[in-house]
Design a protein around this motif. Structure first.
Motif, PDB file in Angstrom:
ATOM      1  N   LEU A 261       0.826  -1.206   0.000  1.00 31.60           N
ATOM      2  CA  LEU A 261       0.000   0.000   0.000  1.00 31.60           C
ATOM      3  C   LEU A 261       0.862   1.259   0.000  1.00 31.60           C
ATOM      4  O   LEU A 261       0.572   2.219  -0.730  1.00 31.60           O
ATOM      5  CB  LEU A 261      -0.944  -0.002   1.205  1.00 31.60           C
ATOM      6  N   ALA A 262       1.924   1.267   0.815  1.00 30.70           N
ATOM      7  CA  ALA A 262       2.819   2.425   0.850  1.00 30.70           C
ATOM      8  C   ALA A 262       3.523   2.586  -0.496  1.00 30.70           C
ATOM      9  O   ALA A 262       3.749   3.712  -0.959  1.00 30.70           O
ATOM     10  CB  ALA A 262       3.834   2.281   1.972  1.00 30.70           C
ATOM     11  N   GLY A 263       3.856   1.477  -1.153  1.00 32.10           N
ATOM     12  CA  GLY A 263       4.471   1.532  -2.472  1.00 32.10           C
ATOM     13  C   GLY A 263       3.542   2.102  -3.520  1.00 32.10           C
ATOM     14  O   GLY A 263       3.974   2.773  -4.460  1.00 32.10           O
ATOM     15  N   ARG A 264       2.277   1.880  -3.355  1.00 32.54           N
ATOM     16  CA  ARG A 264       1.272   2.390  -4.305  1.00 32.54           C
ATOM     17  C   ARG A 264       0.969   3.867  -4.068  1.00 32.54           C
ATOM     18  O   ARG A 264       0.857   4.639  -5.000  1.00 32.54           O
ATOM     19  CB  ARG A 264      -0.005   1.551  -4.170  1.00 32.54           C
ATOM     20  N   PHE A 265       0.820   4.240  -2.791  1.00 39.25           N
ATOM     21  CA  PHE A 265       0.337   5.583  -2.480  1.00 39.25           C
ATOM     22  C   PHE A 265       1.409   6.571  -1.996  1.00 39.25           C
ATOM     23  O   PHE A 265       1.174   7.768  -1.995  1.00 39.25           O
ATOM     24  CB  PHE A 265      -0.786   5.513  -1.440  1.00 39.25           C
ATOM     25  N   VAL A 266       2.562   6.085  -1.556  1.00 39.15           N
ATOM     26  CA  VAL A 266       3.592   6.989  -1.035  1.00 39.15           C
ATOM     27  C   VAL A 266       4.797   7.033  -1.967  1.00 39.15           C
ATOM     28  O   VAL A 266       5.134   8.079  -2.513  1.00 39.15           O
ATOM     29  CB  VAL A 266       4.023   6.576   0.397  1.00 39.15           C
TER      30      VAL A 266
END
Length: 197
Positions: free
Chosen positions: A137-142
């Motif tokens: 999720l962090a790779g997608r959104f951050v």
């Protein structure tokens, strides 16, 4: 009739352990799980020697163990690690309980139940899964680089399986919720084994 130390099998099933407990006064059941796991469910009469403690003081514990020893944990993995450590210092004649304490309880073995906590293996799965999900999720959104967290956890799990060890499990075992007020020190655990001899 008693088995000699030369005939101690590498593993024993719960039914065999139940039979041995009824027949042999010299049987030592050593539980290598965390304090919280031991407090929540353990085999009646077993000795609590957490794996990190046994790992730090392997030779001292090997000197105190008898000739008929069965190592137990939640599933068998930590007991196998303890078995390997004891064999490395010259005590190859210990068995591992197949299926761990839950299998013994399910087979009708005599156990002591206390406050229930998650088993360490379940905590490892939850932590690893949460880290992988957070990394994706962090790779997608951050930042796409944060996907490396998921890759790192995957690599750690593969290494854990290849070496039959678990660094994450070791770290989690030291968390406050996995320790109990009754967590033995090396001196206390050795003294209990000495008193049993």
């Amino acid at each position: 009739m008693t088995e000699s130390t030369a005939t101690m099998p590498a593993t024993v099933d719960p039914a065999t352990l139940k039979e041995w407990a009824a027949r042999h006064d010299d049987l030592m059941v050593v539980d290598v799980r965390s304090g919280a796991e031991f407090d929540s469910l353990h085999i009646k009469g077993s000795y609590h020697v957490p794996l990190p403690l046994l790992s730090e003081h392997t030779e001292e514990f090997a000197e105190r163990l008898g000739t008929r020893v069965v190592l137990v944990c939640q599933s068998g993995a930590r007991a196998e690690q303890a078995q390997q450590r004891l064999a490395a210092v010259g005590l190859p004649t210990v068995s591992v309980l197949e299926g761990g304490v839950p299998a013994f309880a399910a087979a009708g073995g005599e156990v002591v139940r206390g406050a229930q906590t998650w088993a360490l293996e379940r905590q490892v799965r939850m932590t690893a899964g949460s880290l992988v999900l957070a990394g994706i999720l962090a790779g997608r959104f951050v930042s796409p680089r944060l996907r490396l967290v998921a890759g790192g956890v995957g690599a750690g799990l593969a290494f854990s399986a290849a070496t039959n060890s678990c660094a994450m499990g070791r770290m989690l075992s030291w968390m406050p919720w996995n320790r109990s007020a009754g967590e033995p020190t090396a001196h206390q655990a050795l003294q209990r084994l000495r008193d049993a001899a």
